[in-house]
Write an enzyme that holds these catalytic residues in place. Structure first.
Site, PDB file in Angstrom:
ATOM      1  N   TRP A 121     -10.237  -4.834   8.204  1.00 55.94           N
ATOM      2  CA  TRP A 121      -8.588  -5.721   8.748  1.00 55.94           C
ATOM      3  C   TRP A 121      -8.674  -6.549   9.238  1.00 55.94           C
ATOM      4  O   TRP A 121      -7.407  -7.417   9.103  1.00 55.94           O
ATOM      5  CB  TRP A 121      -8.418  -4.067   9.523  1.00 55.94           C
ATOM      6  CG  TRP A 121      -8.006  -2.766   8.052  1.00 55.94           C
ATOM      7  CD1 TRP A 121      -9.113  -1.770   7.934  1.00 55.94           C
ATOM      8  CD2 TRP A 121      -7.452  -3.139   6.798  1.00 55.94           C
ATOM      9  NE1 TRP A 121      -8.308  -0.935   6.634  1.00 55.94           N
ATOM     10  CE2 TRP A 121      -8.126  -1.799   5.817  1.00 55.94           C
ATOM     11  CE3 TRP A 121      -6.128  -3.803   5.934  1.00 55.94           C
ATOM     12  CZ2 TRP A 121      -7.198  -1.283   4.699  1.00 55.94           C
ATOM     13  CZ3 TRP A 121      -5.812  -3.932   4.512  1.00 55.94           C
ATOM     14  CH2 TRP A 121      -6.137  -2.608   3.942  1.00 55.94           C
ATOM     15  N   ASP A 191      -3.007  -4.413  16.555  1.00 53.91           N
ATOM     16  CA  ASP A 191      -3.146  -3.736  15.153  1.00 53.91           C
ATOM     17  C   ASP A 191      -3.858  -1.647  15.909  1.00 53.91           C
ATOM     18  O   ASP A 191      -5.039  -1.824  15.488  1.00 53.91           O
ATOM     19  CB  ASP A 191      -4.525  -4.124  14.221  1.00 53.91           C
ATOM     20  CG  ASP A 191      -4.197  -2.946  12.641  1.00 53.91           C
ATOM     21  OD1 ASP A 191      -3.185  -1.918  13.058  1.00 53.91           O
ATOM     22  OD2 ASP A 191      -4.684  -3.765  11.715  1.00 53.91           O
ATOM     23  N   LYS A 217      -1.470   7.323   8.390  1.00 59.70           N
ATOM     24  CA  LYS A 217      -2.702   8.124   9.476  1.00 59.70           C
ATOM     25  C   LYS A 217      -2.346   9.453  10.526  1.00 59.70           C
ATOM     26  O   LYS A 217      -2.540   9.910  10.257  1.00 59.70           O
ATOM     27  CB  LYS A 217      -3.445   7.362  10.077  1.00 59.70           C
ATOM     28  CG  LYS A 217      -3.840   5.871   8.855  1.00 59.70           C
ATOM     29  CD  LYS A 217      -4.640   4.779   8.931  1.00 59.70           C
ATOM     30  CE  LYS A 217      -4.084   3.794   8.376  1.00 59.70           C
ATOM     31  NZ  LYS A 217      -5.194   3.931   6.787  1.00 59.70           N
TER      32      LYS A 217
HETATM   33  N1  PMP Z   1      -4.659  -1.726   9.300  1.00 56.31           N
HETATM   34  C1  PMP Z   1      -5.436  -0.941   9.586  1.00 56.31           C
HETATM   35  C2  PMP Z   1      -6.881  -1.222  10.761  1.00 56.31           C
HETATM   36  C3  PMP Z   1      -5.532  -0.660   8.163  1.00 56.31           C
HETATM   37  O1  PMP Z   1      -6.334   0.485   8.210  1.00 56.31           O
HETATM   38  C4  PMP Z   1      -4.473  -0.946   7.367  1.00 56.31           C
HETATM   39  C5  PMP Z   1      -4.330   0.675   5.870  1.00 56.31           C
HETATM   40  N2  PMP Z   1      -3.686   1.074   5.767  1.00 56.31           N
HETATM   41  C6  PMP Z   1      -3.980  -1.258   7.730  1.00 56.31           C
HETATM   42  C7  PMP Z   1      -3.945  -2.481   8.707  1.00 56.31           C
HETATM   43  C8  PMP Z   1      -2.984  -1.887   6.064  1.00 56.31           C
HETATM   44  O2  PMP Z   1      -2.212  -1.421   6.378  1.00 56.31           O
HETATM   45  P1  PMP Z   1      -0.708  -1.298   5.380  1.00 56.31           P
HETATM   46  O3  PMP Z   1      -1.615  -0.878   3.540  1.00 56.31           O
HETATM   47  O4  PMP Z   1       0.385  -0.636   5.445  1.00 56.31           O
HETATM   48  O5  PMP Z   1      -0.221  -2.582   5.268  1.00 56.31           O
END
Ligand code: PMP
Length: 397
Positions: A121, A191, A217
């Site tokens: 990520w 993040d 989450k």
């Molecule tokens: N950052 C992390 C740590 C994730 O686990 C995720 C996946 N949900 C995201 C970013 C991306 O998020 P989204 O799918 O809401 O764009």
């Protein structure tokens, strides 16, 4: 390396989360995932309540404004967020924030920003940010594309506008149980999508400038992203920054520049109320430690029947435990997944934007109870016993 999902006719091999008819699902998905049972019950009751459910409320109505104010306040209380920080509910998920961060903090587009890359990520955030700023990359990626530790936090570029990190790498299973205190002045951008609300945050002490978490989450369901921004960083964004991603615009308009996802905010409000009533972030952390310890202990005691890629316990994720079965043996893994599915255990093998991956993963967010983890661990122990005593067992025995 990540592989494509192999063709297999069994639903659980295709990532299905539906257990057999009549069996209650125990959802260990990496997110979206189940909410705590009490939260779910409250959400159901919203539709029968006398007042109109937020799903149908105008975002500017006094009724919704109360819900919004409550969600902001509960977030501040639950996570001890100082007044110096603005709390925003934004659109666009984590991916929206991958772009929003540089668009807000690097108005010229050529400013330097350090990206600490410790998993899939943060790597994706870096790739998005490189469109809008000049990233300085500090990565712990191995040549084969895997991650097993954090990069060094020392000697970071002092000219960086900010230092970006992901405090829990959901896919790789690497977590910073506490945020680092860096020796440069640049603020942290965090993040915390998959670990927010599961451990305390030292906002001022760790020089947090921006922290965001998509809700799906630990605090709600997909469609809203919580952003906490230190007020001195609410400056002039890049001229290319869309209004919906602009921190100062959304702060100035108190979260109502455009239509906020009203129902999602109410779910977050209920989730935070539940969390506070349960004992707050300290209790969420105690549960996370207890739940993950159950799984890691079994793995560590299994004499390599189960294995996790992260050797160092101080960075093992309490949220997402990656593991393999019998050295990744395909037949054993398939039998494990199918037998788990028969007992309602789902979500251990899901697709990610990065493929299906080598490891299964047990995700242990706030909505997963200690009792549910006991069921998982007891199944894992039982499966191991049976395989050891009948190594040539048929796939579905
Ligand atoms: N950052 C992390 C740590 C994730 O686990 C995720 C996946 N949900 C995201 C970013 C991306 O998020 P989204 O799918 O809401 O764009």
């Amino acid at each position: 390396m990540m592989q494509a999902l192999p063709a297999d006719t069994h639903p659980v091999m295709g990532g299905s989360l539906a257990p057999p008819t009549g069996v209650k699902a125990l959802n260990f998905s990496p997110g979206p995932t189940s909410l705590a049972a009490e939260v779910e019950a409250e959400i159901k009751a919203l539709f029968d309540a006398e007042r109109m459910c937020s799903m149908y409320l105008s975002h500017r109505s006094p009724e919704f404004l109360d819900i919004l104010a409550s969600a902001v306040q509960r977030c501040r209380t639950a996570m001890d967020i100082p007044d110096r920080y603005e709390i925003l509910f934004m659109h666009g998920g984590g991916h929206g924030q991958f772009a929003a961060v540089p668009l807000n903090l690097c108005p010229n587009g050529d400013e330097k920003a350090t990206y600490l890359v410790n998993g899939t990520w943060s790597k994706r955030a870096l790739s998005e940010a490189s469109k809008y700023c000049r990233p300085v990359v500090v990565s712990s990626e191995h040549p084969d594309g895997t991650f097993t530790h954090n990069p060094s936090f020392d000697h970071l570029d002092p000219e960086s506008r900010y230092v970006y990190l992901c405090s829990n790498e959901t896919v790789n299973g690497i977590e910073m149980h506490r945020l680092p205190k860096l020796d440069i002045k640049a603020p942290l951008v965090v993040d915390a999508s998959s670990d927010f609300s599961t451990k305390p945050i030292d906002w001022e002490g760790c020089n947090v400038g921006v922290l965001y978490a998509c809700a799906s989450k630990n605090i709600g369901h997909p469609g809203v992203t919580l952003c906490v921004i230190r007020k001195d960083l609410l400056g002039v964004p890049s001229k290319h920054c869309p209004g919906v991603l602009c921190y100062s615009t959304n702060a100035r308009e108190s979260n109502l520049w455009n239509t906020i996802p009203t129902f999602n905010v109410e779910v977050v409000n209920i989730y935070l109320q539940w969390m506070i009533a349960q004992g707050g972030v300290r209790e969420m952390e105690r549960r996370s430690m207890a739940k993950s310890a159950m799984v890691y202990d079994l793995i560590d005691r299994s004499n390599q029947f189960y294995a996790t890629p992260i050797a160092d316990p101080s960075i093992r994720s309490r949220m997402n435990v990656p593991f393999e079965v019998a050295g990744g043996d395909e037949e054993a893994t398939r039998a494990f997944l199918i037998q788990g599915w028969e007992r309602g255990i789902v979500g251990l093998r899901t697709l990610t934007p990065f493929g299906v991956g080598k490891y299964l993963r047990a995700s242990l967010y706030n909505g997963v109870s200690e009792q549910q983890v006991k069921v998982l661990v007891s199944f894992m122990a039982d499966f191991m016993q049976r395989r050891r005593h009948a190594p040539s067992a048929t796939p579905n025995d």
